[in-house]
Design a protein around this motif. Structure first.
Motif, short mmCIF file in Angstrom:
data_model
loop_
_atom_site.label_atom_id
_atom_site.label_comp_id
_atom_site.label_asym_id
_atom_site.label_seq_id
_atom_site.Cartn_x
_atom_site.Cartn_y
_atom_site.Cartn_z
N ALA A 1 2.12 -12.80 -6.21
CA ALA A 1 0.74 -13.36 -5.61
C ALA A 1 0.10 -12.52 -4.56
CB ALA A 1 1.08 -14.73 -5.06
N LEU A 2 0.66 -11.84 -3.88
CA LEU A 2 0.13 -10.72 -3.06
C LEU A 2 -0.02 -9.41 -3.64
CD1 LEU A 2 2.27 -11.60 0.14
CD2 LEU A 2 0.22 -12.69 -0.70
N ALA A 3 0.46 -8.96 -4.72
CA ALA A 3 0.40 -7.91 -5.34
C ALA A 3 -0.53 -7.60 -6.40
CB ALA A 3 1.67 -7.43 -5.70
N ARG A 4 -1.40 -9.06 -6.92
CA ARG A 4 -2.24 -9.01 -8.00
C ARG A 4 -3.01 -7.86 -7.98
NH1 ARG A 4 -5.05 -14.37 -7.13
NH2 ARG A 4 -4.77 -13.78 -5.23
N GLN A 5 -3.83 -7.42 -6.80
CA GLN A 5 -4.77 -6.26 -7.05
C GLN A 5 -4.35 -5.15 -7.49
OE1 GLN A 5 -6.24 -5.47 -3.10
NE2 GLN A 5 -6.64 -3.28 -3.75
N TRP A 6 -3.17 -4.77 -7.21
CA TRP A 6 -2.42 -3.75 -7.63
C TRP A 6 -2.01 -3.74 -9.11
CZ3 TRP A 6 -1.92 -5.41 -2.55
CH2 TRP A 6 -2.31 -4.52 -1.57
N LEU A 7 -1.28 -4.80 -9.39
CA LEU A 7 -0.87 -5.10 -10.60
C LEU A 7 -1.96 -5.07 -11.80
CD1 LEU A 7 1.49 -8.03 -9.85
CD2 LEU A 7 2.37 -5.69 -10.85
N ARG A 8 -3.08 -5.88 -11.34
CA ARG A 8 -4.35 -5.72 -12.29
C ARG A 8 -4.78 -4.16 -12.64
NH1 ARG A 8 -6.80 -9.06 -8.68
NH2 ARG A 8 -6.39 -11.29 -8.91
N SER A 9 -4.91 -3.29 -11.74
CA SER A 9 -5.29 -2.22 -11.56
C SER A 9 -4.34 -1.06 -12.39
CB SER A 9 -5.74 -1.51 -10.28
OG SER A 9 -4.71 -1.42 -9.44
N GLY A 10 -3.08 -1.53 -12.49
CA GLY A 10 -1.99 -0.52 -12.84
C GLY A 10 -1.43 0.26 -11.83
N GLU A 11 -1.92 0.23 -10.61
CA GLU A 11 -1.30 1.09 -9.59
C GLU A 11 0.13 0.41 -8.92
OE1 GLU A 11 -5.02 2.31 -6.65
OE2 GLU A 11 -5.27 0.44 -7.23
N LEU A 12 0.35 -0.60 -9.58
CA LEU A 12 2.04 -1.03 -9.19
C LEU A 12 2.24 -1.66 -10.46
CD1 LEU A 12 2.05 -2.56 -5.45
CD2 LEU A 12 2.86 -0.38 -6.38
N ARG A 13 3.59 -1.39 -10.71
CA ARG A 13 4.34 -1.96 -11.90
C ARG A 13 5.74 -2.21 -11.48
NH1 ARG A 13 1.96 0.08 -16.63
NH2 ARG A 13 4.20 -0.06 -17.86
N PRO A 14 6.34 -3.46 -12.47
CA PRO A 14 7.93 -3.83 -12.09
C PRO A 14 8.58 -2.49 -12.47
CG PRO A 14 6.48 -5.46 -13.59
CD PRO A 14 5.72 -4.00 -13.36
N GLU B 1 0.91 -1.25 -0.02
CA GLU B 1 -0.08 -0.06 0.06
C GLU B 1 0.89 1.25 -0.03
OE1 GLU B 1 -3.44 1.96 -0.24
OE2 GLU B 1 -3.02 -0.24 -0.46
N ALA B 2 1.87 1.29 0.77
CA ALA B 2 2.85 2.52 0.71
C ALA B 2 3.44 2.55 -0.62
CB ALA B 2 4.03 2.20 1.78
N ALA B 3 3.67 1.57 -1.49
CA ALA B 3 4.09 1.68 -2.78
C ALA B 3 3.19 2.08 -3.63
CB ALA B 3 4.66 0.38 -3.19
N ARG B 4 1.97 1.68 -3.64
CA ARG B 4 0.74 2.43 -4.35
C ARG B 4 0.95 3.81 -4.07
NH1 ARG B 4 -4.11 4.15 -4.03
NH2 ARG B 4 -4.17 3.99 -1.89
N CYS B 5 0.86 4.12 -2.91
CA CYS B 5 1.00 5.66 -2.66
C CYS B 5 2.01 6.54 -3.10
CB CYS B 5 0.73 6.02 -0.99
SG CYS B 5 -0.80 5.18 -0.45
N GLY B 6 3.16 5.74 -3.68
CA GLY B 6 4.12 6.54 -4.18
C GLY B 6 5.33 6.80 -3.29
N GLN B 7 5.23 6.17 -2.07
CA GLN B 7 6.06 6.38 -0.76
C GLN B 7 7.54 5.83 -1.20
OE1 GLN B 7 4.29 5.45 2.81
NE2 GLN B 7 2.39 6.44 2.20
N GLY B 8 7.60 4.72 -2.01
CA GLY B 8 8.98 4.15 -2.42
C GLY B 8 8.85 3.05 -3.25
N VAL B 9 9.74 2.37 -3.20
CA VAL B 9 9.73 0.94 -4.20
C VAL B 9 9.67 -0.43 -2.96
CG1 VAL B 9 11.18 -0.65 -5.70
CG2 VAL B 9 11.30 1.96 -5.84
N ALA B 10 8.75 -1.31 -3.28
CA ALA B 10 8.69 -2.30 -2.43
C ALA B 10 9.07 -3.60 -3.03
CB ALA B 10 7.08 -2.55 -2.16
N LEU B 11 9.90 -4.36 -2.28
CA LEU B 11 10.57 -5.65 -2.87
C LEU B 11 8.99 -6.63 -2.47
CD1 LEU B 11 12.57 -7.38 -3.73
CD2 LEU B 11 13.31 -8.08 -1.34
N ALA B 12 8.49 -7.13 -3.44
CA ALA B 12 7.02 -7.61 -3.45
C ALA B 12 7.00 -9.03 -3.82
CB ALA B 12 6.09 -6.69 -3.93
N ARG B 13 5.82 -9.75 -3.29
CA ARG B 13 5.60 -11.05 -3.93
C ARG B 13 4.66 -10.77 -4.93
NH1 ARG B 13 7.13 -15.52 -0.25
NH2 ARG B 13 8.94 -14.46 1.04
#
Length: 315
Positions: A248-261, A234-246
């Motif tokens: 499977a857990l980030a699918r919601q934000w990857l689908r919406s385009g709110e997070l990207r590699p 959620e902090a990464a989605r808000c633009g607070q920094g880069v998250a080291l993410a999994r």
């Protein structure tokens, strides 16, 4: 302010039997002992005896026995209103429904992010496949040793070789960031991460990923430390920094385009995580617990595969 404890029953309190109340209500509603007996699957004589015992307890006549039908007395009319309210309250309690009594209840303990991002979206599928199982989900925070109480099954996040636990899936790790952050600070490779804030969580530290990319960097020591993978995303989605993410857990934000590699699809290195989600076996195995365990393995495998597919699909 908490409610005061209930007082002791008065020695003058006289409680009728539930069978007597049901017999009285059915006879008053249907008009004869015989019809009430048919509904309650007992004899007309038993209906009469139960109502007689109720009248003796109350000290009043509730029904006037006519030649063809029953007629409520004045006291009976008043009492019937109250009896129906009591019976309706009892009937509304799910514990008294036969369908609820036939269900087997299972409690599953799971970490917050797993529960929100993997488990809850898939719950309708489990309910449809196993309507005979009532599943209760409680949250745990294993990193802080806060376990869900009295759970038959438990999902835990930990080392790959967790003793006595079954592996749900082994995930990958990769840096994810918001489009806004990437537009403001374009990243072309791992070394460019030195220019942006890195979000920290003790659950998935950065050091193994740094080493895999040939970066001799220490673990980041600036910014909030979030003891929850979902908060990190959620902090990464808000633009607070880069998250080291999994994924499977980030699918919601990857689908919406709110997070990207961080470096674009196909350019962001993936690292196979050395920790994973596991399922602790039930202390007392049952067919319901076995069904839930098999379903959780399937759901976890699908979540991991979908996460990687979403990462690959990002243009």
């Amino acid at each position: 302010m908490s409610a005061p404890p209930p007082s002791s029953p008065s020695p003058d309190l006289r409680l009728p039997s539930l069978d007597g109340l049901r017999a009285f209500e059915a006879a008053a509603r249907l008009g004869t002992f015989e019809r009430a007996a048919d509904e309650l699957a007992i004899t007309a004589s038993a209906i009469g005896k139960r109502i007689g015992a109720l009248e003796e307890l109350l000290g009043v006549a509730l029904l006037q026995r006519g030649a063809k039908s029953l007629v409520l007395s004045a006291a009976g009319k008043e009492y019937l209103v109250q009896v129906r309210q009591v019976l309706a309250l009892l009937a509304a309690m799910p514990q008294h429904q036969r369908t609820a009594q036939r269900k087997e209840r299972l409690r599953l303990s799971a970490p917050p992010t797993f529960a929100r991002q993997v488990l809850v979206p898939a719950l309708p599928e489990f309910t449809e496949q196993h309507p005979e199982i009532e599943l209760e989900v409680v949250l745990s925070v294993p990193f802080l040793d806060l376990a869900g109480a009295d759970a038959e099954l438990a999902v835990r996040h930990g080392p790959l070789d967790s003793a006595g636990a079954g592996l749900l899936w082994r995930d990958h790790l990769l840096p994810l960031a918001s489009p806004a952050l990437l537009a403001a600070e374009p990243l072309r490779g791992p070394a460019d991460l030195a220019r942006v804030p890195l979000l920290r969580t003790p659950v998935d530290p950065w050091l193994p990923w740094f080493r895999a990319q040939g970066l001799d960097w220490p673990e980041p020591d600036h910014g909030p430390r979030l003891v929850d993978l979902g908060l990190t995303l959620e902090a990464a989605r808000c633009g607070q920094g880069v998250a080291l993410a999994r994924p499977a857990l980030a699918r919601q934000w990857l689908r919406s385009g709110e997070l990207r590699p961080a470096f674009g699809a196909g350019q962001t290195p993936l690292l196979l995580a050395d920790t994973a989600y596991h399922l602790l076996p039930a202390a007392h195995p049952t067919p319901a617990a076995d069904a839930l365990a098999a379903w959780l393995h399937d759901v976890g495998t699908r979540a991991a595969a979908e996460g990687l597919a979403l990462v690959s699909a990002v243009a």
